[in-house]
Design a protein around this motif. Structure first.
Motif, short mmCIF file in Angstrom:
data_model
loop_
_atom_site.label_atom_id
_atom_site.label_comp_id
_atom_site.label_asym_id
_atom_site.label_seq_id
_atom_site.Cartn_x
_atom_site.Cartn_y
_atom_site.Cartn_z
N ALA A 1 21.03 51.18 75.02
CA ALA A 1 20.53 52.64 74.76
C ALA A 1 19.93 52.92 73.53
N LEU A 2 20.54 52.76 71.99
CA LEU A 2 20.37 53.03 70.56
C LEU A 2 19.31 51.70 70.65
N ILE A 3 19.43 50.62 71.22
CA ILE A 3 18.12 49.59 70.64
C ILE A 3 17.30 49.90 71.62
N PHE A 4 17.13 50.11 72.27
CA PHE A 4 16.58 50.85 73.12
C PHE A 4 15.76 51.82 72.82
N ILE A 5 16.00 52.61 72.66
CA ILE A 5 15.33 53.58 71.41
C ILE A 5 14.52 53.28 70.21
N LEU A 6 15.25 52.74 69.37
CA LEU A 6 14.64 51.97 68.26
C LEU A 6 13.61 51.35 68.56
N MET A 7 14.01 49.75 69.89
CA MET A 7 12.66 49.34 70.22
C MET A 7 11.35 49.98 70.30
N ILE A 8 11.48 51.66 70.97
CA ILE A 8 10.36 52.11 70.92
C ILE A 8 10.11 52.86 70.44
N ALA A 9 10.68 53.21 69.60
CA ALA A 9 9.74 54.03 68.28
C ALA A 9 9.45 52.75 67.14
N GLY A 10 9.60 52.00 66.75
CA GLY A 10 8.93 50.50 66.49
C GLY A 10 7.81 50.01 67.15
N ILE A 11 7.65 49.92 68.47
CA ILE A 11 6.11 49.91 69.12
C ILE A 11 5.36 50.70 68.21
N ASN A 12 5.64 52.37 69.01
CA ASN A 12 5.02 53.60 69.01
C ASN A 12 4.81 53.47 67.28
N ALA A 13 5.67 53.30 66.58
CA ALA A 13 4.85 52.84 65.01
C ALA A 13 3.40 52.45 64.82
N VAL A 14 3.86 50.35 65.95
CA VAL A 14 3.20 50.06 65.28
C VAL A 14 1.64 50.61 65.75
N MET A 15 1.92 50.77 67.32
CA MET A 15 0.19 51.43 67.98
C MET A 15 -0.07 52.70 66.64
N TYR A 16 0.43 52.96 66.17
CA TYR A 16 0.21 54.12 65.33
C TYR A 16 -0.49 53.90 64.42
N GLY A 17 -0.40 52.48 63.56
CA GLY A 17 -0.33 51.87 62.49
C GLY A 17 -2.20 51.42 62.51
N ILE A 18 -2.08 50.76 64.14
CA ILE A 18 -3.26 49.74 64.43
C ILE A 18 -4.52 51.00 65.06
#
Length: 80
Positions: free
Chosen positions: A10-27
């Motif tokens: 669950a922690l890995i899943f949450i970190l993946m989602i947060a990372g994807i959101n950060a990348v999309m925010y940057g784009i």
């Protein structure tokens, strides 16, 4: 033991989602931050590269028509 594996997953899943959101925010921030161009227009051009090719062809046609018009105006002016 099984509970800790579930918690880690669950922690890995949450970190993946947060990372994807950060990348999309940057784009999106990179697209929206711009110079004189409209950010939405910039994003639409990025999404549709075929449209850029059409615009380039139309621009080339426009320049050709302008050159031909200038040549025609120069010839009519010389014959008078």
């Amino acid at each position: 033991m099984e509970m800790s594996k579930t918690a880690i997953a669950a922690l890995i899943f949450i970190l993946m989602i947060a990372g994807i959101n950060a990348v999309m925010y940057g784009i999106v921030r990179g697209v929206m931050r711009g110079g004189k161009d409209d950010p939405l227009l910039k994003m639409m051009k990025a999404m549709n590269p075929a449209q850029q090719k059409k615009e380039d062809e139309m621009e080339e046609l426009h320049h050709t028509v302008q050159e031909l018009s200038k040549g025609k105006d120069n010839r009519t002016g010389d014959s008078e």
